[in-house]
Each structure stands twice: as C-alpha cells, then as structure tokens.
Design a protein around this motif. Structure first.
Motif, PDB file in Angstrom:
ATOM      1  N   PHE A   3      -1.632  -3.122  -3.861  1.00 16.93           N
ATOM      2  CA  PHE A   3      -1.178  -1.821  -3.397  1.00 16.93           C
ATOM      3  C   PHE A   3      -0.009  -1.995  -2.432  1.00 16.93           C
ATOM      4  CE2 PHE A   3      -5.644  -1.269  -4.461  1.00 16.93           C
ATOM      5  CZ  PHE A   3      -5.564  -0.181  -5.319  1.00 16.93           C
ATOM      6  N   ASP A   7       0.711   2.848   0.160  1.00 16.06           N
ATOM      7  CA  ASP A   7      -0.602   3.181  -0.390  1.00 16.06           C
ATOM      8  C   ASP A   7      -1.711   2.806   0.585  1.00 16.06           C
ATOM      9  OD1 ASP A   7       0.451   4.115  -2.721  1.00 16.06           O
ATOM     10  OD2 ASP A   7       0.236   2.227  -3.812  1.00 16.06           O
ATOM     11  N   ARG A  88      -8.940   0.660  -2.785  1.00 15.29           N
ATOM     12  CA  ARG A  88      -7.701   0.575  -2.010  1.00 15.29           C
ATOM     13  C   ARG A  88      -7.979  -0.074  -0.661  1.00 15.29           C
ATOM     14  NH1 ARG A  88      -6.024   6.304  -1.517  1.00 15.29           N
ATOM     15  NH2 ARG A  88      -8.238   6.639  -1.909  1.00 15.29           N
TER      16      ARG A  88
END
Lengths: 283, 283
Positions: A3, A7, A88
């Motif tokens: 990521f 992000d 994430r």
C-alpha cells in the motif's frame, strides 16, 4: 499486497475513527468553557485546555484502535472494508498504534493530578472494554457512557476547577448515553446473538425498563440544574426542547423503531448541549 | 486447550520476565541511594523511591510482553515453550497485558515531571524497539542500553535530584550495555540472518571496531569519576578490578568467544555496581 503511504495514512485515520476523536476534543473544550465562564475567563488557561483537547483526541483514538484489534475476527465476516480485515493495517501495527496513541494522550494529559488520573483511568477502561469485557456488553454500556460524559469533567479539570454545574451536566450526559447505548443493543440484537451478552439478550423485554430509567433520568437531571444551580431561563428553554425530543426518542424506542430512536437521542443531546453553551455565554 | 488459573499466572510471569523486571527495580533503588547519600538520607523520599521501583518493574514487564507479541512467529519456530507460541497466552491477551502493565507503570511514575517524562519515553522506545525497529537491531542496541542505564537516573529523579555522579554512572552503564549487546549480536549472527539487521550482519568484521569503542569507553568513563567527581579510593579500587574483568571480556570478544565475553561483561558491570555502592555507603 503493498500500500502507498497515502493509503496507509488513510487506514490509520479510519482505525482511530477521527470523527469520534474530534467530538471528544469538542466535549473537552465545552467542559473547560463552562467552568471558565463561571470562575475566570478562558484565555488564562488556554494552553492547558489545548493540551487536554489533544490528549482526549489521542486517548479516544487508542480506544478505537484497540477495539478494532479485538473485533478483527467478527469484522472479517461482517465488515471487510475496515483497516484490519482489509489488511491495510496488521494487528501488530494496530497494537503499536494503540500504545503510541495512548502514550501521546497520556503525555499531553500531564496538566495536573486530576487530568492524569482521569486519562489513565480511561486508557484502562477502554482497554478492558474491548478485551475482557467485550462479551459482557451490558457492562460495556456504562464504560462507554462514562467515557463520553467524563470528557466534560476532563475539560473542567484542565482549568483546575470542577463546579456543580459541570458535574450535573456530566451526570445528565451519562444517563443519556446509557439510554442510547441500550437502544443500540436492541437494534443489534440479531448481530450480537452468540457473540456478545447485551441487556436485551440477557433480560429480553425486561431490559426495556432499564433503558426507560435512563431515558427519564437524563432530562430530569438537566432540569434539576435550573432549580438547584441557578442557571438562567435560556437554559431552561433549551432543556425543555431537548426533553420533548428525548420523549419522542423514547416513544420510538417503545415502538421498537430503534434506529430512529437513537437518532432522536443524539438530536436531544445536541440540543441540550447548545442550551448549555448558550446559558453560560449569556450568563 | 484449557489452562488452570495457576498455569495462566505462571505464563503471565514468564511473559513479563520477572527476573529482568526485578533487576530494573534494583537499579532504580541504587540510583535513588546514590543521590540520597549525597543530598539527604533516603527515608525522606522512601515512598517516592518505592513508587519509582514499582513503576520500573511494570514498564519493564510491558516492554518484555510486547516483545513476545512481535517475536511470536519466530518463537513458534525456535522457542515453542514461550507463553505465546505454547498458546498459554493469546496475542490479544498479551496486548491487553502490555497496555495494563504500561498503565500501572505510568500510574506509579507520577512522582514528578521528570519521572513521568522518562517513563513515557521508555514506553514509547520499548514499543518502537519491538515493532518498527525490530529488524534494524543495530539501532535497537542503543535503545536497550538506554533503557537499562536510564533506570539509575530514574531512581535519582524519584528523589528529585540528578547529580553529576549519577549521570556519569548512567553513561558508563550505557557504554557497557552497548558493548554487551553487540557482543550478543556476534553470538547470534546465524540466528539473526535474514530476520534482523545487526551491526555484525551490516558491517561484518568492521562491527568489531564499534564494539571496541564501547568496550574502552565504559571503564574510561568510570575512571573519570574518580578524577573529576572526587569519589573515594574504594571506588577507584572497585573500578580497577572491574576494568581488568572488562579487559578480559574484550580479549574473549576478540578471540570470537562471544558467549564467554558476554558473561565477563556482566561480571564487570556487577563489580562496578558494587564498587559504586560501597563508595557511597562509606563516603
């Protein structure tokens, strides 16, 4: 999966639920304003109030982050878009973020003995709420309500004065928040079954009488402010309007329209907050 | 698998590595004793010193617990008996324990601004050490050494006085600990390959010159105490003996007998500690 930094940052903001943290900040400011108006003008303690606001922001962020760590399994089924189930943010990263948020919060809480005491207490309670007490949600209701309402006293402590007015307001906010929490538990009854023990799951229909107690106690406490604490007529007007909205929430609650009832609860709380601010500004 | 309360408690004690925590406690006591002898008798601040000792114990416990959370994967391969890989404690439980240990530590650290500042700084550093900095072990060396040596200043802060003597002692302890840490990295070179970047992995044989710097700097600092700080002859005697043992450790280090070198390091540190205590008791 890799990521970008953007992000990642977005995921961190989601993890800390910035909106909740900002609300905690504002509550601290209001708490400080209330006692400042009574005791001395705000600018005198402006720095302490800012410290307390930052500290509430980060302690709230830590509380939200640790909650996502313990909800990771359920979220993986129900809400896959959240930072941890969407991968994430790893659980280990969330652990570090929680501790760092808490540390920043506690660092800025070093205003006086009362602020640091409340800050440490909240860190412990929020942590226990997400972990050991996660399944006994009916106890958790009180912790969340305590956390939400204590922010007012926290702001007042930053100024170094806790008045009767702010105590009364904290109690009224606590009652209103418990009412709203139990209403939400009625709404989530299907989702929680087998996972958490809430008042509605534990006591079935009898849980309503507990909610009703808090639905009634909150406006009564606010009205007591007018009678015992010499607050002005503007305050009374605001509280009366808030009570009417709260009664509407209660009606919706009894009609099992829990989602709408919750919204009305929030409206009533917001109105009484404004009434409160007006009453002290125009003192 | 279900574990009895006794098993769980044992696992918690293993997670916090009680021995390390007790050593941190004793270091705090020594730090306090050193400045108390110089400035005023100890009983005066006995309560503050006890608070600082408890706080060091729990911050150390938190630091050990979070380390096991991040080492969980490697421990599952190398050391299956530890609390997390043996499943006697879950990672979530370890997270809660870490936060609670940290909170108890920070709670008892509320003696004055310096103690709370050092306490929060150590919580942040220990957390970063186990997480973000885990792979860059060569930076971690300094954090661990800082944590170990700062306990002396921490104890002194509890009494409210930081003297030149205690600063000098902290610096000497810091140097000695960095030397020992790098020695250990040479010992673990095979285990760490591909997992952590230590000085020996990063710089190969050149890392030795870094270790040598710290091997030499530590006794030099301690001897400076005799020259500049007017410490007594008993102290000098102790430091000379410690320096001889330290030189032996250095010799073993150069001969690549890292495990023995480490042991000698510890002996030298213990001797200088005793020399230090004697010098202040007989002042």
């Amino acid at each position: 999966m890799k990521f970008s930094i953007k992000d990642k940052l977005k995921a961190v903001l989601e993890l800390m639920r910035v909106k909740n943290c900002l609300m905690a900040m504002i509550a601290v400011l209001i708490g400080a304003m209330v006692v400042s108006q009574v005791v001395r003008p705000l600018p005198f303690d402006a720095i302490n109030v800012i410290l307390a606001m930052i500290s509430a922001f980060f302690i709230c962020a830590g509380g939200q982050a640790i909650n996502d760590i313990f909800d990771a399994k359920i979220d993986a089924k129900l809400n896959k878009k959240k930072p941890i189930p969407s991968k994430r943010i790893t659980k280990n990263q969330a652990t570090v973020l929680t501790i760092l948020f808490y540390c920043v919060g506690l660092f800025f809480a070093q205003i006086n003995e009362i602020t640091i005491f409340i800050a440490i207490m909240m860190v412990v309670l929020l942590t226990l709420y997400s972990s050991v007490l996660r399944k006994v949600k009916y106890l958790g209701n009180f912790i969340v309500a305590l956390g939400t309402s204590l922010t007012f006293i926290y702001g007042a402590s930053a100024v170094g004065v806790i008045t009767n007015t702010i105590i009364l307001f904290t109690i009224a906010a606590f009652f209103a928040n418990v009412a709203r929490e139990i209403t939400k538990d009625f709404e989530d009854i299907k989702k929680d079954k087998g996972v958490k023990v809430t008042f509605p799951i534990l006591l079935k229909e009898k849980a309503k009488s507990i909610a009703i107690f808090f639905y009634v106690a909150s406006p009564l406490t606010a009205i007591a402010g007018y009678i015992f604490l010499d607050l002005n007529i503007l305050y009374l007007g605001g509280v009366v309007v808030a009570t009417i909205v709260f009664a509407k929430a209660y009606e919706l609650f009894v009609k099992r329209k829990y989602s709408l009832a919750q919204k009305k609860c929030k409206q009533a709380m917001m109105i009484s907050l404004i009434a409160f601010i007006l009453s002290i500004v125009i003192i």
